[in-house]
Write an enzyme that holds these catalytic residues in place. Structure first.
Site, mmCIF file in Angstrom:
data_model
loop_
_atom_site.group_PDB
_atom_site.id
_atom_site.type_symbol
_atom_site.label_atom_id
_atom_site.label_comp_id
_atom_site.label_asym_id
_atom_site.label_seq_id
_atom_site.Cartn_x
_atom_site.Cartn_y
_atom_site.Cartn_z
ATOM 1 N N HIS A 26 -2.958 24.580 28.787
ATOM 2 C CA HIS A 26 -1.501 24.614 28.699
ATOM 3 C C HIS A 26 -0.999 25.276 27.413
ATOM 4 C CE1 HIS A 26 -2.023 21.611 31.936
ATOM 5 N NE2 HIS A 26 -0.997 22.283 32.435
ATOM 6 N N HIS A 31 -4.654 28.003 36.477
ATOM 7 C CA HIS A 31 -5.500 26.898 36.919
ATOM 8 C C HIS A 31 -4.990 26.330 38.240
ATOM 9 C CE1 HIS A 31 -2.250 25.152 34.516
ATOM 10 N NE2 HIS A 31 -2.396 24.040 35.210
ATOM 11 N N CYS A 84 2.437 15.308 41.485
ATOM 12 C CA CYS A 84 1.727 16.565 41.278
ATOM 13 C C CYS A 84 0.723 16.382 40.156
ATOM 14 C CB CYS A 84 2.687 17.709 40.983
ATOM 15 S SG CYS A 84 3.871 17.372 39.698
ATOM 16 N N HIS A 93 -3.606 17.936 38.969
ATOM 17 C CA HIS A 93 -4.698 18.904 39.042
ATOM 18 C C HIS A 93 -5.930 18.234 39.646
ATOM 19 C CE1 HIS A 93 -2.253 19.614 35.371
ATOM 20 N NE2 HIS A 93 -2.215 20.835 35.857
ATOM 21 N N GLU A 108 0.082 7.457 40.763
ATOM 22 C CA GLU A 108 1.441 7.614 40.264
ATOM 23 C C GLU A 108 2.447 6.750 41.015
ATOM 24 O OE1 GLU A 108 2.887 11.632 39.847
ATOM 25 O OE2 GLU A 108 0.962 12.340 39.080
ATOM 26 N N GLU A 127 2.872 26.329 31.888
ATOM 27 C CA GLU A 127 2.249 26.040 33.175
ATOM 28 C C GLU A 127 2.020 27.385 33.862
ATOM 29 O OE1 GLU A 127 0.733 23.726 34.391
ATOM 30 O OE2 GLU A 127 1.761 21.812 34.281
ATOM 31 N N GLU A 175 0.076 28.080 37.233
ATOM 32 C CA GLU A 175 -0.641 27.351 38.259
ATOM 33 C C GLU A 175 -0.727 28.095 39.583
ATOM 34 O OE1 GLU A 175 0.058 22.749 36.950
ATOM 35 O OE2 GLU A 175 1.385 23.541 38.509
#
Length: 174
Positions: A32, A38, A73, A75, A93, A118, A120
């Protein structure tokens, strides 16, 4: 940015090319800070009234604190399938389970005021549930179900209250 408050900074993220081919791993903080592409995912849960479950990100998040966003959200971890990661994070979460179906992917890059970026390749999954979330207060401040029409109105009035990736996904939610 205070590195002490960067959650999961030692977690390894999956680096990918613009075709989502894995090309390595790197720690979350470096990814980041450097804006490295990623793999990521976003989960959107709808109830039986076709309302979207939003979460308000925790005020202690390293970026986008306090902003409203999709249901969850994150990874995937190295060696973990994206669907398994979606299910893991939905439970971590929001304290929920749902049958998730892949919907689409998109690539985006966004630079935050705190110096993080970010970048992504984001895989988006949809699911349905009428359950009330049992939120993890370290991850989530609040939640609400909202119709897509009302969400569009709210974003048009106060776009600064919503995450960039949620706004990118809005055309696909109709």
């Amino acid at each position: 940015m205070n590195k002490e408050f960067f959650d999961g900074q030692d977690e390894l993220l999956i680096l990918v090319d613009e075709n989502d081919k894995e090309i390595g791993t790197q720690d979350k903080l470096s990814v980041h800070l450097d804006g490295v592409l990623h793999r990521a995912f976003s989960v959107f849960i709808f109830n039986s009234q076709n309302e979207l479950l939003l979460q308000q990100r925790s005020s202690i998040k390293y970026h986008s604190p306090g902003l409203w966003t999709n249901t969850c959200c994150s990874h995937p971890r190295p060696g973990e399938s994206t669907l398994s990661a979606c299910n893991r994070r939905l439970n971590e979460e929001m304290g929920m389970k749902a049958d998730l179906i892949f919907s689409f992917s998109f690539l985006y890059k966004f630079e935050f005021p705190n110096g993080l970026t970010e970048h992504e390749y984001d895989h988006v999954y949809f699911g349905t549930s009428d359950l009330e979330p049992q939120i993890n207060r370290d991850e989530v401040n609040d939640w609400k179900y909202i119709s897509i029409g009302n969400l569009e109105k709210e974003i048009s009035i106060n776009p600064e209250l919503y995450t960039p990736w949620l706004k990118i996904c809005m055309p696909y939610l109709k």
